[in-house]
Design an enzyme around this catalytic site. Structure first.
Site, PDB file in Angstrom:
ATOM      1  N   LYS A  73      51.746 -91.366 -20.472  1.00  0.00           N
ATOM      2  CA  LYS A  73      52.542 -90.694 -21.512  1.00  0.00           C
ATOM      3  C   LYS A  73      52.471 -89.174 -21.470  1.00  0.00           C
ATOM      4  O   LYS A  73      53.414 -88.485 -21.880  1.00  0.00           O
ATOM      5  CB  LYS A  73      52.076 -91.198 -22.881  1.00  0.00           C
ATOM      6  CG  LYS A  73      52.646 -92.545 -23.231  1.00  0.00           C
ATOM      7  CD  LYS A  73      53.851 -92.368 -24.108  1.00  0.00           C
ATOM      8  CE  LYS A  73      54.857 -93.456 -23.923  1.00  0.00           C
ATOM      9  NZ  LYS A  73      56.035 -93.257 -24.777  1.00  0.00           N
ATOM     10  N   ASP A 114      52.155 -95.134 -31.458  1.00  0.00           N
ATOM     11  CA  ASP A 114      51.345 -96.345 -31.529  1.00  0.00           C
ATOM     12  C   ASP A 114      50.151 -96.212 -30.587  1.00  0.00           C
ATOM     13  O   ASP A 114      49.496 -97.191 -30.275  1.00  0.00           O
ATOM     14  CB  ASP A 114      52.164 -97.618 -31.309  1.00  0.00           C
ATOM     15  CG  ASP A 114      53.180 -97.456 -30.207  1.00  0.00           C
ATOM     16  OD1 ASP A 114      52.929 -96.638 -29.303  1.00  0.00           O
ATOM     17  OD2 ASP A 114      54.215 -98.142 -30.252  1.00  0.00           O
TER      18      ASP A 114
HETATM   19  C1  LIG Z   1      51.087 -97.753 -21.992  1.00  0.00           C
HETATM   20  C2  LIG Z   1      52.528 -97.706 -22.351  1.00  0.00           C
HETATM   21  N1  LIG Z   1      53.410 -98.282 -21.522  1.00  0.00           N
HETATM   22  C3  LIG Z   1      54.719 -98.271 -21.790  1.00  0.00           C
HETATM   23  C4  LIG Z   1      55.203 -97.683 -22.941  1.00  0.00           C
HETATM   24  C5  LIG Z   1      56.675 -97.781 -23.226  1.00  0.00           C
HETATM   25  O1  LIG Z   1      57.333 -96.562 -23.206  1.00  0.00           O
HETATM   26  P1  LIG Z   1      58.664 -96.408 -24.081  1.00  0.00           P
HETATM   27  O2  LIG Z   1      58.234 -96.408 -25.512  1.00  0.00           O
HETATM   28  O3  LIG Z   1      59.238 -95.138 -23.620  1.00  0.00           O
HETATM   29  O4  LIG Z   1      59.499 -97.592 -23.784  1.00  0.00           O
HETATM   30  C6  LIG Z   1      54.314 -97.066 -23.838  1.00  0.00           C
HETATM   31  C7  LIG Z   1      54.789 -96.398 -25.048  1.00  0.00           C
HETATM   32  O5  LIG Z   1      54.052 -95.893 -25.849  1.00  0.00           O
HETATM   33  C8  LIG Z   1      52.933 -97.069 -23.533  1.00  0.00           C
HETATM   34  O6  LIG Z   1      52.034 -96.510 -24.340  1.00  0.00           O
END
Ligand SMILES: Cc1ncc(COP(=O)(O)O)c(C=O)c1O
Length: 362
Positions: A73, A114
């Protein structure tokens, strides 16, 4: 509109393979390369999984350690924060200029999360010596809460779900001159910052290109609000060879699957899931057109399937948390049926890239 009552965990639209999107080039990669501790994350080949899935190669993009944080992120948050400060002050986007431009400014970065995004925003605030306020939903583990607080941010625990926590953060930032909302999802009138965040995610995909030296046949994407998926679709729908793109969500928060089935963006009521980073009820406004037009397939997986993937990847030497390992769970479910394999043009010669976007929690 909030929907309920989905009767399938699967959506497929093979015509999405033909959709072409011309990306614009940005300075995000060069910016990331200038940050302390930057290194491309590993792309790890796992022959055991290739054998299990009946394909030539399965490669896991391992984001368990990215710029010192345990998730991808920060790629989006860092580039967006740099762009926000440059736009506010006219400064350059190198760290020295950003620090000089914000010194004594009273700037406060505001977000809702989150987990991983909020920690990344808090990390950037600390790196630049500015303040951060992070709103968190009711469902968040103490470890995730403490990790954000440990970066020095003010963490506001709400009794809300993720979508409502985003609204609370946006309200707090409001029109306050010293507060900047750094949110990783877009809605009408709030598009620029999420667009920068999406640009930042492209660094991960540019690394995959270099590491693989070819276009994969399938890329599996863990999906929350869909901003990462937007970046993946923009990247792999360039003119040229196109892989199959598979969206993977928790069955308790499958807003993309539900929207693709409905043919329009709908919100879903979410429940707690071990895939905390994916626990989002509404697709980002700017991600939705990309997903609608450029995503081949979407699948929803259970917590048990994600936890099995966590443990299988761990056994094979890849540290992956449930939101990252969801992609392995997703391809397992997606490819269980031969007609789905055929429609996605998957055969014994295929190469898969699974985006494992976070490390196992310690
Ligand atoms: C570890 C992880 N993978 C994938 C995502 C998904 O990203 P997006 O919210 O842009 O779909 C998140 C989102 O917070 C995440 O924390």
């Amino acid at each position: 509109m909030v929907t309920t009552g989905r009767t399938t965990n699967w959506f497929m639209r093979p015509a999405a393979r033909e959709w072409v999107h011309c990306p614009t080039s940005t300075g995000a990669r060069a910016f990331h390369q200038s940050l302390p501790g930057y290194e491309p994350t590993p792309l790890t080949s796992l022959p055991d999984l290739a054998e299990e899935l009946g394909v030539r190669a399965v490669l896991v993009k391992d984001e368990s350690s990215r710029l010192g944080l345990p998730a991808f992120k920060v790629l989006g948050a860092s580039w967006a924060v740099a762009q926000i400060i440059a736009a506010r002050t006219g400064s350059g986007t190198d760290l020295g200029s950003l620090r000089g431009a914000t010194a004594g400014s009273g700037l406060r970065l505001v977000t809702a999360t989150d987990g991983n995004h909020g920690r990344a925003v808090a990390y950037m605030a600390r790196l630049l010596g500015v303040s951060a306020t992070v709103f968190v939903p009711a469902v968040m583990t103490p470890a995730a809460f403490n990790a954000i607080a440990a970066e020095g941010a003010d963490v506001v625990r709400t009794d809300l779900d993720y979508d409502a926590a985003v609204a609370a953060a946006a309200g707090f930032a409001g029109d306050h001159p010293d507060r900047e909302l750094v949110q990783d999802t877009a809605w009408d009138g709030y598009e620029q910052v999420p667009a920068w965040i999406v640009e930042g995610y492209d660094t991960m995909l540019a690394e995959v290109d270099e590491q693989l030296g070819a276009t994969p046949d399938l890329v599996a994407i863990p999906v929350g609000v869909g901003s990462l998926a937007q970046a993946v679709i923009a990247h792999y729908r360039r003119p040229g060879d196109h892989p199959a793109l598979l969206s993977v969500e928790p069955d308790s928060a499958a807003c993309v699957l539900e929207s693709l089935l409905a043919g329009t963006s709908v919100s879903v009521r979410t429940r707690a899931t071990v895939m905390a980073g994916l626990n989002c009820g509404t697709v980002s406004g700017t991600a939705w057109p990309h997903l609608r037009d450029g995503c081949d397939a979407a699948v929803a997986v259970t917590d048990d399937q994600a936890l099995k993937a966590v443990s299988d990847l761990g056994r094979l030497g890849v540290s992956s948390g449930p939101s990252g390992a969801a992609t392995l769970a997703g391809v397992r479910v997606a490819l269980a049926q031969p007609e789905r394999r055929r429609a996605l043009r998957i055969g014994g010669d295929s190469t898969f890239v699974l985006l494992s976007t976070e490390g196992a929690s310690r």
